[in-house]
Design an enzyme around this catalytic site. Structure first.
Site, PDB file in Angstrom:
ATOM      1  N   SER A 106     -23.274 -48.959 -76.035  1.00 25.51           N
ATOM      2  CA  SER A 106     -24.364 -48.809 -75.067  1.00 25.51           C
ATOM      3  C   SER A 106     -24.000 -47.717 -74.068  1.00 25.51           C
ATOM      4  CB  SER A 106     -24.602 -50.121 -74.315  1.00 25.51           C
ATOM      5  OG  SER A 106     -25.454 -49.855 -73.215  1.00 25.51           O
ATOM      6  N   HIS A 163     -26.961 -47.158 -78.521  1.00 27.29           N
ATOM      7  CA  HIS A 163     -27.835 -48.146 -77.881  1.00 27.29           C
ATOM      8  C   HIS A 163     -28.210 -47.622 -76.490  1.00 27.29           C
ATOM      9  CE1 HIS A 163     -29.470 -52.211 -77.249  1.00 27.29           C
ATOM     10  NE2 HIS A 163     -29.000 -52.120 -76.000  1.00 27.29           N
ATOM     11  N   ASP A 174     -30.405 -48.228 -73.036  1.00 31.79           N
ATOM     12  CA  ASP A 174     -31.041 -49.271 -72.236  1.00 31.79           C
ATOM     13  C   ASP A 174     -31.971 -48.676 -71.190  1.00 31.79           C
ATOM     14  OD1 ASP A 174     -29.792 -51.750 -73.187  1.00 31.79           O
ATOM     15  OD2 ASP A 174     -27.924 -50.811 -72.520  1.00 31.79           O
ATOM     16  N   MET A 193     -34.486 -49.469 -68.199  1.00 30.36           N
ATOM     17  CA  MET A 193     -34.822 -50.542 -67.237  1.00 30.36           C
ATOM     18  C   MET A 193     -35.759 -50.004 -66.176  1.00 30.36           C
ATOM     19  SD  MET A 193     -31.011 -51.992 -66.603  1.00 30.36           S
ATOM     20  CE  MET A 193     -29.908 -52.381 -67.979  1.00 30.36           C
ATOM     21  N   HIS A 215     -33.626 -49.908 -76.248  1.00 28.73           N
ATOM     22  CA  HIS A 215     -33.900 -51.265 -75.775  1.00 28.73           C
ATOM     23  C   HIS A 215     -34.707 -51.165 -74.480  1.00 28.73           C
ATOM     24  CE1 HIS A 215     -31.872 -55.180 -74.022  1.00 28.73           C
ATOM     25  NE2 HIS A 215     -33.166 -55.322 -74.207  1.00 28.73           N
ATOM     26  N   MET A 218     -36.367 -52.609 -71.388  1.00 29.64           N
ATOM     27  CA  MET A 218     -36.449 -53.741 -70.462  1.00 29.64           C
ATOM     28  C   MET A 218     -37.477 -53.370 -69.415  1.00 29.64           C
ATOM     29  SD  MET A 218     -32.383 -54.463 -70.412  1.00 29.64           S
ATOM     30  CE  MET A 218     -32.087 -52.892 -71.216  1.00 29.64           C
ATOM     31  N   MET A 263     -30.155 -61.493 -76.432  1.00 29.56           N
ATOM     32  CA  MET A 263     -29.436 -61.153 -75.204  1.00 29.56           C
ATOM     33  C   MET A 263     -28.370 -62.218 -74.946  1.00 29.56           C
ATOM     34  SD  MET A 263     -30.622 -58.313 -74.304  1.00 29.56           S
ATOM     35  CE  MET A 263     -29.514 -58.213 -72.893  1.00 29.56           C
ATOM     36  N   ASP A 318     -26.420 -58.419 -77.789  1.00 28.80           N
ATOM     37  CA  ASP A 318     -26.344 -57.466 -76.686  1.00 28.80           C
ATOM     38  C   ASP A 318     -25.877 -58.141 -75.404  1.00 28.80           C
ATOM     39  OD1 ASP A 318     -26.597 -55.278 -75.086  1.00 28.80           O
ATOM     40  OD2 ASP A 318     -28.789 -55.192 -75.147  1.00 28.80           O
TER      41      ASP A 318
HETATM   42  C1  DX5 Z   1     -27.931 -55.273 -70.479  1.00 29.58           C
HETATM   43  C2  DX5 Z   1     -28.063 -54.206 -71.533  1.00 29.58           C
HETATM   44  C3  DX5 Z   1     -26.872 -54.096 -72.410  1.00 29.58           C
HETATM   45  C4  DX5 Z   1     -25.642 -53.626 -71.687  1.00 29.58           C
HETATM   46  C5  DX5 Z   1     -24.449 -54.155 -72.407  1.00 29.58           C
HETATM   47  O1  DX5 Z   1     -29.137 -55.412 -69.837  1.00 29.58           O
HETATM   48  O2  DX5 Z   1     -29.162 -54.496 -72.382  1.00 29.58           O
HETATM   49  O3  DX5 Z   1     -27.131 -53.257 -73.535  1.00 29.58           O
HETATM   50  O4  DX5 Z   1     -25.574 -52.234 -71.614  1.00 29.58           O
HETATM   51  O5  DX5 Z   1     -23.335 -53.885 -71.640  1.00 29.58           O
HETATM   52  P1  DX5 Z   1     -21.980 -54.699 -71.761  1.00 29.58           P
HETATM   53  O6  DX5 Z   1     -21.492 -54.513 -73.181  1.00 29.58           O
HETATM   54  O7  DX5 Z   1     -21.112 -54.074 -70.749  1.00 29.58           O
HETATM   55  O8  DX5 Z   1     -22.291 -56.148 -71.493  1.00 29.58           O
HETATM   56 ZN    ZN Z   2     -29.345 -53.380 -74.312  1.00 31.32          ZN
END
Ligand code: DX5
Ligand code: ZN
Length: 220
Positions: A9, A34, A36, A38, A67, A69, A138, A176
């Protein structure tokens, strides 16, 4: 031989050295990027958006696993397709008309993923599992990297695997949050196909080696 995919990620990468970290992933044994996204509404944090993904996609040579969010993800499906996204994952909790959203993602030529928050039961997907290319379980509350793994995830993986098999679906199971060398093997034994790892990879001394050792752990 199982072929578990490793998806670093980039949330945990050094944003001032994004090209370097993209090349690191390109040249490693990792399988996917990956990414993320947000929005500060669906989750209590803001990460990065289109310009950063566009920059990453110019350097990344592997599958872009995005991903989302965010609330109302339907508004941006086309934009993510144009950025070169291969897998687009939306949250179950953010979609009123999930079936329609998945069809729209596939119509843009992408694989369609659905993420479940830790409190959302796997059984919510029983009527739609055959339409999902990837379920992202998750294993932390979404919004931040570096949190600790929620142990109940193992039961959810097993339940999801049973649901996929019962419906003869080809859905991949992605985990994840809080993935490390301590839980990777057990997750794969439970049925996981893809492991996302942020902090464990990028906060380690040698991320390339950490990716290689994770890959080794889950290859049998
Ligand atoms: C959390 C993200 C994850 C995050 C994982 O909201 O969706 O993808 O980056 O990070 P680690 O591996 O540090 O938990
Ligand atoms: Zn993620």
């Amino acid at each position: 031989m199982t072929t578990t995919r490793i998806a670093p990620s980039l949330l945990a990468a050094d944003f001032a050295n994004l090209q370097r970290d993209c090349e690191l992933v390109n040249n490693s044994e990792a399988d996917w990027f990956h990414l993320d996204v947000m929005d500060g509404v669906f989750v209590p944090n803001i990460s990065f958006g289109m310009p950063v993904i566009e920059a990453i996609s110019r350097h990344a040579t592997k599958t872009l696993d995005v991903h989302l969010m965010i609330v109302d993800p339907d508004r941006y499906i086309k934009a993510f397709a144009l950025l070169g996204t291969h897998n687009l994952t939306v949250h179950y909790e953010a979609c009123t008309h999930l079936h329609r959203t998945l069809q729209a993602i596939k119509a843009e030529g992408m694989k369609a993923g659905v993420a479940l928050n830790p409190h959302t039961p796997v059984s919510q997907l029983s009527d739609i599992i055959a339409d999902i290319d990837l379920v992202c379980l998750m294993s932390v509350n979404p919004g931040f990297g570096g949190q600790s793994f929620i142990e109940n995830t193992y039961d959810k993986v097993r339940e999801l695997k049973a649901l996929i098999d019962a419906k003869n679906a080809n859905t991949l199971i992605e985990i994840d949050g809080g993935v490390t060398s301590k839980n990777a093997e057990a997750l794969v034994d439970a049925g996981a196909d893809v492991l996302v790892a942020g902090s464990f990879v990028f906060k380690s001394e040698d991320p390339t080696q950490t990716i290689a050792s994770l890959k080794q752990l889950v290859t049998s």
